[in-house]
Motif scaffolding. Structure first.
Motif, mmCIF file in Angstrom:
data_model
loop_
_atom_site.group_PDB
_atom_site.id
_atom_site.type_symbol
_atom_site.label_atom_id
_atom_site.label_comp_id
_atom_site.label_asym_id
_atom_site.label_seq_id
_atom_site.Cartn_x
_atom_site.Cartn_y
_atom_site.Cartn_z
ATOM 1 N N VAL A 1 -4.238 7.867 -1.038
ATOM 2 C CA VAL A 1 -5.683 7.651 -1.130
ATOM 3 C C VAL A 1 -6.284 8.849 -1.823
ATOM 4 O O VAL A 1 -5.913 9.997 -1.541
ATOM 5 C CB VAL A 1 -6.316 7.498 0.276
ATOM 6 C CG1 VAL A 1 -7.810 7.218 0.152
ATOM 7 C CG2 VAL A 1 -5.624 6.396 1.064
ATOM 8 N N ASP B 1 0.863 -1.186 0.000
ATOM 9 C CA ASP B 1 0.000 0.000 0.000
ATOM 10 C C ASP B 1 0.895 1.230 0.000
ATOM 11 O O ASP B 1 1.740 1.393 0.871
ATOM 12 C CB ASP B 1 -0.887 -0.034 1.251
ATOM 13 C CG ASP B 1 -2.025 0.986 1.137
ATOM 14 O OD1 ASP B 1 -1.809 2.022 0.484
ATOM 15 O OD2 ASP B 1 -3.107 0.717 1.701
ATOM 16 N N HIS C 1 -7.503 3.451 -2.675
ATOM 17 C CA HIS C 1 -6.107 3.258 -2.260
ATOM 18 C C HIS C 1 -5.237 2.953 -3.471
ATOM 19 O O HIS C 1 -5.595 2.110 -4.284
ATOM 20 C CB HIS C 1 -6.003 2.078 -1.270
ATOM 21 C CG HIS C 1 -6.600 2.398 0.063
ATOM 22 N ND1 HIS C 1 -5.856 2.719 1.177
ATOM 23 C CD2 HIS C 1 -7.899 2.482 0.458
ATOM 24 C CE1 HIS C 1 -6.651 2.988 2.189
ATOM 25 N NE2 HIS C 1 -7.925 2.838 1.773
ATOM 26 N N GLU C 2 -4.118 3.634 -3.531
ATOM 27 C CA GLU C 2 -3.169 3.294 -4.612
ATOM 28 C C GLU C 2 -2.268 2.174 -4.108
ATOM 29 O O GLU C 2 -1.603 2.308 -3.087
ATOM 30 C CB GLU C 2 -2.317 4.505 -4.989
ATOM 31 C CG GLU C 2 -1.398 4.206 -6.162
ATOM 32 C CD GLU C 2 -0.359 5.292 -6.401
ATOM 33 O OE1 GLU C 2 0.558 5.040 -7.185
ATOM 34 O OE2 GLU C 2 -0.471 6.382 -5.802
#
Ligand code: HEC
Length: 189
Positions: free
Chosen positions: A15, A11, A20-21
């Motif tokens: 965001v 992660d 979430h990228e």
């Protein structure tokens, strides 16, 4: 339940709008294509462009051009071959047809000259003997706007049209002022 790819992803902490990228590990087939194409490009560049071990497009082009030019220059005919066609009314008629289709735009319907010179007088820029006329028509005078006709028309049609042009010689019609020299080398008036 099988592990989903995104579960193993890092992660990034980014965001946006609640999305979430994730930094997914790229599939092997993708990585192989990516690095493989870079390696291929480097090897290709080295062999074909930089080291010149294999012929580059530019050198292939130069070679083909040189071969084409040599072929053009090798275009040859004897005065007798043209004289025989001049005496053959069918060849002259074929030549006249070719002349009407391809040459009148620049030399005029009666060959008295327009953009191109008058072909009916006794003065010639590139020589008025059969072989010289054949060479001019075959290879053209590209920088002056006279097309090289042999690649377009083929040798047989060029010979016929040259025979036709020879029949026009020294039967002057009104047209463009004389240019070039006569057979004795005297400049046009
Ligand atoms: C796009 C225009 C154009 C076309 C089409 C054209 N010519 Fe020419 N032609 C010229 C020009 C311009 C010259 C003069 C070249 C120079 O000044 O060196 C010339 C020169 C010539 C010469 C040499 C004349 C001399 O005084 O030595 C001959 C022969 C000739 N053309 C025959 C033909 C024939 C045959 C055709 C048709 C197959 C043809 N031309 C089509 C423009 C053209």
């Amino acid at each position: 339940m099988a592990e989903r790819p995104q579960d193993a992803a890092v992660d990034t902490g980014h965001v946006y709008d609640g999305i979430h990228e994730l930094d997914n590990r790229l599939p092997n087939w993708w990585l192989l294509t990516f690095w493989g194409s870079i390696v291929f490009a480097m090897v290709y560049w080295f062999l074909y462009q930089s080291a010149g071990i294999l012929p580059s497009h530019a050198s292939v082009f130069q070679e083909e051009k040189a071969a084409w030019e040599a072929k053009m220059l090798a275009a040859s005919v004897t005065p007798e071959e043209i004289t025989a066609l001049v005496a053959d009314p069918e060849a002259v008629a074929r030549g006249a047809e070719t002349f009407t289709t391809y040459c009148v735009a620049c030399h005029g319907p009666d060959a008295g000259g327009k953009i191109g010179p008058n072909l009916t007088d006794k003065w010639w820029i590139h020589g008025g003997d059969p072989v010289s006329v054949y060479k001019t028509v075959s290879n053209g005078v590209i920088e002056k706007g006279m097309v090289a006709w042999r690649p377009t028309l083929g040798d047989a049609k060029v010979r016929d049209v040259v025979a036709y042009v020879i029949t026009l010689r020294e039967h002057p019609v009104e047209g463009k002022a004389p240019e070039g020299k006569d057979a004795e080398g005297n400049a046009a008036p």
